[in-house]
Each structure stands twice: as C-alpha cells, then as structure tokens.
Design a protein around this motif. Structure first.
Motif, short mmCIF file in Angstrom:
data_model
loop_
_atom_site.label_atom_id
_atom_site.label_comp_id
_atom_site.label_asym_id
_atom_site.label_seq_id
_atom_site.Cartn_x
_atom_site.Cartn_y
_atom_site.Cartn_z
N THR A 105 0.84 -1.20 0.00
CA THR A 105 0.00 0.00 0.00
C THR A 105 0.87 1.25 0.00
O THR A 105 0.62 2.19 -0.77
CB THR A 105 -0.96 0.00 1.20
N TYR A 106 1.89 1.27 0.85
CA TYR A 106 2.79 2.44 0.88
C TYR A 106 3.45 2.65 -0.48
O TYR A 106 3.51 3.77 -0.99
CB TYR A 106 3.87 2.27 1.95
N GLY A 107 3.95 1.59 -1.07
CA GLY A 107 4.62 1.70 -2.36
C GLY A 107 3.68 2.17 -3.46
O GLY A 107 4.03 3.02 -4.28
N LEU A 108 2.48 1.59 -3.49
CA LEU A 108 1.51 1.99 -4.51
C LEU A 108 1.07 3.44 -4.33
O LEU A 108 0.90 4.17 -5.32
CB LEU A 108 0.30 1.06 -4.48
N LEU A 109 0.90 3.87 -3.10
CA LEU A 109 0.55 5.27 -2.85
C LEU A 109 1.67 6.19 -3.30
O LEU A 109 1.42 7.29 -3.83
CB LEU A 109 0.19 5.50 -1.39
N MET A 110 2.91 5.77 -3.12
CA MET A 110 4.04 6.57 -3.61
C MET A 110 3.97 6.73 -5.14
O MET A 110 4.17 7.82 -5.66
CB MET A 110 5.37 5.94 -3.21
N VAL A 111 3.69 5.63 -5.81
CA VAL A 111 3.58 5.67 -7.28
C VAL A 111 2.40 6.56 -7.69
O VAL A 111 2.52 7.40 -8.59
CB VAL A 111 3.42 4.25 -7.86
N MET A 112 1.27 6.40 -7.02
CA MET A 112 0.09 7.17 -7.38
C MET A 112 0.28 8.66 -7.09
O MET A 112 -0.19 9.51 -7.86
CB MET A 112 -1.14 6.61 -6.67
N GLY A 149 -3.72 1.95 -9.14
CA GLY A 149 -5.01 1.95 -8.45
C GLY A 149 -5.69 0.60 -8.48
O GLY A 149 -6.25 0.15 -7.48
N VAL A 150 -5.63 -0.06 -9.63
CA VAL A 150 -6.22 -1.41 -9.74
C VAL A 150 -5.49 -2.37 -8.80
O VAL A 150 -6.12 -3.18 -8.11
CB VAL A 150 -6.16 -1.91 -11.21
N VAL A 151 -4.18 -2.27 -8.75
CA VAL A 151 -3.40 -3.15 -7.86
C VAL A 151 -3.76 -2.84 -6.41
O VAL A 151 -3.95 -3.75 -5.60
CB VAL A 151 -1.88 -3.01 -8.11
N LEU A 152 -3.88 -1.56 -6.06
CA LEU A 152 -4.24 -1.19 -4.69
C LEU A 152 -5.59 -1.77 -4.30
O LEU A 152 -5.75 -2.31 -3.19
CB LEU A 152 -4.25 0.34 -4.56
#
Length: 169
Positions: A105-112, A149-152
């Motif tokens: 979640t942290y990593g995906l939020l960084m990307v987003m 977002g889909v991965v999250l």
C-alpha cells in the motif's frame, strides 16, 4: 487458506511484482540514461512548448539547476517506491500477508502520488503539459496511475478469514 484467498494472494503478489518491476525499470532507465528524461522535465518546467499564454507563463521554471533538482527528486522517489514495492513483493512471497499488504500500500501510494499529483496535476495542469505536442506525458502517467489503483484495490479485496478492517489473514 481458502482457494479464493490463495487466488487473491497470488494476484496481489503478481500485480505488486509487476508494478515493482515497472518502477525499477523506470528508475534504472532514468539513472543510466539520465539525459533523455532530463530534457523532458526541463521542457515541461520551462513551458517552452506550450501556448505561451502570458497568464500562465509566470509559472515556468527556467533555472537549470532547479529543473535538474526536480528531476533528481523524481528519480529518488521512483527508486524508493521501487524498493518498497520489491519489499512488498518479497513479503507476499513469504506469505506475510498483513505486512505485505501494508508495505505494498505504501509503495503503490508513492507511485500514485508521483504520477497523479506530480505528473498529471502539477505537470499536466500547473505547467500546462497538456498543451505540448512534443513533451506531453499525460497518457503514460494516467496508465501508471490507473494500473497502480487497480493493484491497490486488488491488494485490499476482502478474503475469507479477513475482514476489511483488520490485517488478519
């Protein structure tokens, strides 16, 4: 673990690994071929290929060292996001689902944040990147933002034995 739970864990693992691979390749590419995207960032920040509207041009950043500092900050952010997502992938593989979900979640939020707030909002709107035919990265940024977002969402789908509120698996 139920079949659905295993399938969702597999999906989360593979999708996290996909974004981790992408971000790793982006960061490595920007480090090893520094000049290519350096020019992209410089043109976007300088707004030199936009409509040159006097009401917007005051936003342009034409100081080279500031442009380069922004580019280095982007590369550092990409690199850290890649490392966080690689750690998330490792935790998924180790079946440490609560920690994997949190780190991913942290990593995906960084990307987003980078692609959504950074490239789409700031680059696209503040620096009017949408006006440029030559230096417009909005389509690519949107694809990465949506993929993340889909991965999250996938990572946070409820499974048997796990409520939407907790991390128990």
């Amino acid at each position: 673990m139920a079949t659905t739970s295993r399938a969702l864990a597999l999906a989360a693992t593979l999708l996290t690994a996909t974004v981790a691979l992408y971000m790793t390749l982006v960061a490595v590419g920007n480090i090893t071929d520094f000049g290519t995207n350096q020019q992209f960032v410089r043109h976007v920040l300088a707004m030199d290929t936009t409509f040159k509207d006097d009401d917007l041009m005051w936003r342009a950043i034409t100081t080279t060292w500031l442009q380069d500092a922004a580019y280095v900050a982007i590369i550092v952010w990409e690199s850290v996001a890649a490392l966080v997502l690689l750690a998330g992938t490792w935790l998924w593989l180790r079946r440490d689902h609560p920690r994997a979900r949190r780190i991913t979640t942290y990593g995906l939020l960084m990307v987003m944040l980078l692609f959504g707030a950074g490239f789409i909002a700031i680059g696209g709107e503040w620096f009017a990147m949408w006006q440029s035919e030559d230096w417009n990265g909005l389509d690519a940024a949107t694809r990465v933002f949506l993929l993340s977002g889909v991965v999250l969402v996938t990572v946070h789908l409820p499974t048997a034995g796990r409520s939407g509120q907790g991390d128990a698996t």
